[in-house]
Design a protein around this motif. Sequence first.
Motif, PDB file in Angstrom:
ATOM      1  N   LEU A 227       0.836  -1.198   0.000  1.00 46.36           N
ATOM      2  CA  LEU A 227       0.000   0.000   0.000  1.00 46.36           C
ATOM      3  C   LEU A 227       0.871   1.248   0.000  1.00 46.36           C
ATOM      4  O   LEU A 227       1.896   1.305   0.691  1.00 46.36           O
TER       5      LEU A 227
ATOM      6  N   LYS B 205       1.090   5.706   0.004  1.00 48.72           N
ATOM      7  CA  LYS B 205       0.431   6.918   0.499  1.00 48.72           C
ATOM      8  C   LYS B 205      -0.585   7.419  -0.523  1.00 48.72           C
ATOM      9  O   LYS B 205      -1.710   7.800  -0.176  1.00 48.72           O
TER      10      LYS B 205
ATOM     11  N   ASP C 263      -2.360   5.755  -2.528  1.00 46.20           N
ATOM     12  CA  ASP C 263      -3.574   4.932  -2.533  1.00 46.20           C
ATOM     13  C   ASP C 263      -4.648   5.535  -1.637  1.00 46.20           C
ATOM     14  O   ASP C 263      -5.823   5.570  -1.999  1.00 46.20           O
ATOM     15  N   PHE C 264      -4.250   6.027  -0.471  1.00 44.88           N
ATOM     16  CA  PHE C 264      -5.220   6.573   0.476  1.00 44.88           C
ATOM     17  C   PHE C 264      -5.679   7.963   0.063  1.00 44.88           C
ATOM     18  O   PHE C 264      -6.812   8.347   0.347  1.00 44.88           O
TER      19      PHE C 264
ATOM     20  N   TRP D  84       2.927  -2.114   3.729  1.00 46.68           N
ATOM     21  CA  TRP D  84       2.974  -0.730   3.278  1.00 46.68           C
ATOM     22  C   TRP D  84       4.311  -0.455   2.610  1.00 46.68           C
ATOM     23  O   TRP D  84       5.340  -0.985   3.013  1.00 46.68           O
TER      24      TRP D  84
ATOM     25  N   SER E 292      -0.748   7.271   6.465  1.00 46.16           N
ATOM     26  CA  SER E 292      -1.881   7.636   5.622  1.00 46.16           C
ATOM     27  C   SER E 292      -3.038   6.658   5.812  1.00 46.16           C
ATOM     28  O   SER E 292      -4.203   7.063   5.835  1.00 46.16           O
ATOM     29  N   HIS E 293      -2.717   5.376   5.951  1.00 39.86           N
ATOM     30  CA  HIS E 293      -3.725   4.350   6.196  1.00 39.86           C
ATOM     31  C   HIS E 293      -4.433   4.623   7.527  1.00 39.86           C
ATOM     32  O   HIS E 293      -5.669   4.637   7.605  1.00 39.86           O
TER      33      HIS E 293
END
Length: 126
Positions: free
Chosen positions: A21, A23, A25-26, A56, A64-65
Amino acid sequence: MLQIDLLGNEGIVTLAPHGPLEKADFERLSGIVDPYIASNGSLKGLMVDAASFPGWESIGALFSHLEFVMGHHRKIERVAVVSDSELLKLAPQVAKHFVAAEIQQFPANEKARALAWLKGSSTSDL
């Protein structure tokens, strides 16, 4: 990379990670769900469809998640985790102590059942 699909008529967003994941993405996820929530008050559900937990890309992505979860958990009614990953099977048990949404884990081959639950069916109806 996080695949994000908003089922606007259903009020459900599906997430499918394809690699660690990021940053961004969020940021993309917020850009999709925030306007929907602003117009409709909340999301009916969020589905995480992941064969395994990808981790991540960086500590910034982790933060960010966490920021996304803390900023949105009261605006999402239900979360379905669709996975056979042992780590992701534990996620609902841990997350229920920190988020307002109702959380349910489903085996990887029960995506349709998870979607029905997000739409409002009880697990006993399925």
